[in-house]
Design a protein around this motif. Structure first.
Motif, PDB file in Angstrom:
ATOM      1  N   LEU A 255       0.733  -1.087  -0.105  1.00 37.02           N
ATOM      2  CA  LEU A 255      -0.014  -0.139   0.019  1.00 37.02           C
ATOM      3  C   LEU A 255       0.766   1.159  -0.011  1.00 37.02           C
ATOM      4  CD1 LEU A 255      -2.658   1.566   0.319  1.00 37.02           C
ATOM      5  CD2 LEU A 255      -2.569   1.139   2.869  1.00 37.02           C
ATOM      6  N   ALA A 256       2.007   1.256   0.797  1.00 36.03           N
ATOM      7  CA  ALA A 256       2.899   2.507   0.814  1.00 36.03           C
ATOM      8  C   ALA A 256       3.226   2.787  -0.442  1.00 36.03           C
ATOM      9  CB  ALA A 256       3.814   2.354   1.954  1.00 36.03           C
ATOM     10  N   ARG A 257       3.754   1.610  -1.206  1.00 34.92           N
ATOM     11  CA  ARG A 257       4.419   1.872  -2.442  1.00 34.92           C
ATOM     12  C   ARG A 257       3.504   2.023  -3.712  1.00 34.92           C
ATOM     13  NH1 ARG A 257       6.602  -3.257  -0.977  1.00 34.92           N
ATOM     14  NH2 ARG A 257       5.141  -4.263  -2.507  1.00 34.92           N
ATOM     15  N   ALA A 258       2.071   1.892  -3.649  1.00 36.06           N
ATOM     16  CA  ALA A 258       1.081   2.069  -4.612  1.00 36.06           C
ATOM     17  C   ALA A 258       1.173   3.130  -5.208  1.00 36.06           C
ATOM     18  CB  ALA A 258      -0.298   1.592  -4.007  1.00 36.06           C
ATOM     19  N   PRO A 259       1.021   4.351  -4.613  1.00 35.01           N
ATOM     20  CA  PRO A 259       1.132   5.453  -5.254  1.00 35.01           C
ATOM     21  C   PRO A 259       2.275   5.850  -6.228  1.00 35.01           C
ATOM     22  CG  PRO A 259       0.548   5.900  -2.802  1.00 35.01           C
ATOM     23  CD  PRO A 259       1.154   4.799  -3.072  1.00 35.01           C
ATOM     24  N   TYR A 260       3.540   5.436  -5.780  1.00 27.79           N
ATOM     25  CA  TYR A 260       4.591   5.519  -6.752  1.00 27.79           C
ATOM     26  C   TYR A 260       4.463   4.418  -7.984  1.00 27.79           C
ATOM     27  CZ  TYR A 260       5.792   7.917  -2.610  1.00 27.79           C
ATOM     28  OH  TYR A 260       5.750   8.910  -1.282  1.00 27.79           O
ATOM     29  N   ASP A 261       4.009   3.329  -7.728  1.00 30.64           N
ATOM     30  CA  ASP A 261       3.906   2.312  -8.655  1.00 30.64           C
ATOM     31  C   ASP A 261       2.787   2.921  -9.806  1.00 30.64           C
ATOM     32  OD1 ASP A 261       5.298   0.352  -7.262  1.00 30.64           O
ATOM     33  OD2 ASP A 261       3.653  -0.791  -6.283  1.00 30.64           O
ATOM     34  N   VAL A 262       2.024   3.588  -9.343  1.00 31.30           N
ATOM     35  CA  VAL A 262       1.226   4.306 -10.441  1.00 31.30           C
ATOM     36  C   VAL A 262       2.148   5.213 -11.398  1.00 31.30           C
ATOM     37  CG1 VAL A 262      -0.544   6.080 -10.732  1.00 31.30           C
ATOM     38  CG2 VAL A 262      -1.022   4.258  -9.111  1.00 31.30           C
ATOM     39  N   LEU A 263       2.931   6.050 -10.599  1.00 29.18           N
ATOM     40  CA  LEU A 263       3.836   6.758 -11.630  1.00 29.18           C
ATOM     41  C   LEU A 263       4.784   6.288 -12.246  1.00 29.18           C
ATOM     42  CD1 LEU A 263       3.618  10.077  -9.126  1.00 29.18           C
ATOM     43  CD2 LEU A 263       1.923   9.293 -11.083  1.00 29.18           C
TER      44      LEU A 263
END
Length: 429
Positions: A255-263
């Motif tokens: 979850l903590a990584r998810a916003p960066y995985d998007v980008l």
């Protein structure tokens, strides 16, 4: 175009509200292609959310007429001209922005079924299916409900009353344009599709902006209007992507990584002015504090909640700490803007960074005070992804008034993303 007469003639159903599958925001198509490529099997549910519960949509809007408009949207497909424009036009300096496999799918698309139910004075409207299919309902659903509400209020007005109403509204828009004209170096686009008064009115506003502001007007988010009026289609990405990616995360670390995985996925597809960070889904400060170094090299940041000046200062400081020159970066303001706020923010940040504005509801739906009981005042209506593969989505925002999701999941996300006390700011639109 005599808008008053066209509105009067709506009683004979001359104008469908949604005329095309590209009567939508450009960022929806960019995101749709990304989802088509990266998450084609994800099942998502979208739901209508009326934040302005004082506006009784189910009381104002006839259910049969709403179904008629939604059914019409399901009959739409891309025309040959629309397909040619998407396949062959240059967007953000790039030809063939949309890949052949995506275009082949899009050309054969019909939007999936919807579920509509009246619950008290509101409508429950949901869309379920493959993410890249149901996501294209969002803007259309919002535009339909906003315009049906407008039509309901205007229904009993005569021709002359409508002519006076639109003359007053046009005067208001033009006076705003005259104020903006005096701002040196202004860069502003229309972002008003989702909560517009109506399609004809948004089209008129775009033409007025183009004539009144010249090169200071950089384009519109609306693809159909951009094509017809030969202006730039403007848009990048939205909260929908990190919300769904985060819902799919297997544990707190993911979850903590998810916003960066998007980008990271976005980075592989786009460059230049399409590399704009939208950092506020789970709090801007935490996002920037933990952002990988490569994100500092992106072109800019869009600020869409909280105190815009405060978060622009945070962005400038973040770039400086990462060894980047803020003068080479772009800050895009897009939340609750009107002329005074635009002038204030431009005056504060021009010369320190590149400043742009995405002007939405108070461009394309400012009829405040023009009818009795303020019945045409804009209100806050959204259509959001509420679950992905059966798991709830969450949005925290920099303004807790915009937070959404189950209470236990909101608490979990606040813990994972380190969100403490936040300032409550009234949601204008």
């Amino acid at each position: 175009m005599d808008i008053a007469t066209r509105v009067y003639n709506h009683k004979w159903k001359i104008d469908p509200i949604i005329r095309s599958l590209i009567d939508t925001d450009f960022y929806k198509l960019l995101m749709c292609q990304s989802v088509f490529r990266n998450k084609p099997q994800t099942e998502v549910t979208f739901s209508l959310i009326n934040r302005s519960t004082s506006v009784p949509l189910a009381h104002l809007i006839d259910e049969g007429e709403l179904r008629e408009q939604l059914d019409h949207i399901r009959s739409l497909s891309l025309s040959r001209g629309e397909s040619t424009w998407l396949r062959g036009n240059t967007f953000y300096g790039k030809r063939q922005m949309f890949r052949p496999d995506f275009m082949e799918w899009f050309e054969n698309l019909r939007l999936p079924a919807y579920h509509l139910e009246r619950v008290g004075d509101q409508y429950e409207l949901t869309f379920e299916g493959k993410w890249h299919e149901v996501m294209l309902w969002e803007i259309s659903a919002l535009a339909v409900l906003m315009e049906l509400r407008s039509r309901a209020v205007l229904n009993d007005m005569g021709r002359f009353e409508l002519q006076v109403l639109y003359a007053r509204a046009m005067t208001r828009v033009w006076e705003k344009i005259e104020q903006l004209r005096d701002i040196d170096g202004l860069s502003i686009a229309d972002f008003g599709t989702r909560r517009r008064h109506g399609f004809l009115w948004q089209d008129w506003c775009v033409q007025a902006m183009r004539e009144g502001l010249g090169s200071k007007f950089t384009g519109t988010s609306n693809c159909l209007i951009a094509m017809r009026r030969e202006v730039e289609a403007i848009g990048t990405n939205a909260h929908e992507l990190p919300m769904v990616y985060s819902a799919l995360a297997a544990d707190d670390a993911a979850l903590a990584r998810a916003p960066y995985d998007v980008l990271s996925d976005w980075h592989e597809e786009h460059d230049g002015n399409l590399r704009i960070i939208l950092p506020d889904t789970y709090g801007t400060q935490g996002f920037l504090d933990h952002a990988p170094d490569w994100l500092a090299g992106w072109t800019g940041i869009r600020i869409d909640s909280g105190d815009p000046a405060a978060w622009a200062e945070v962005a400038i400081k973040w770039w400086q700490e990462r060894g980047e020159d803020p003068l080479q970066k772009r800050v895009i303001f897009s939340d609750g803007l009107d002329v005074d706020k635009i002038a204030e923010l431009h005056g504060k940040f021009a010369g320190r960074t590149k400043v742009s504005f995405g002007w939405g509801t108070l461009l394309t739906n400012d009829f405040r005070g023009l009818v009795p009981d303020d019945g045409l005042a804009p209100f806050s209506l959204v259509c959001k992804a509420i679950s992905a593969n059966g798991k709830p989505t969450v949005k925290l925002s920099d303004n807790p008034e915009k937070a959404m999701g189950p209470a236990d999941e909101i608490a979990r996300y606040k813990r994972v993303f380190g969100i403490g006390e936040q300032d409550h700011i009234d949601v204008i639109v």
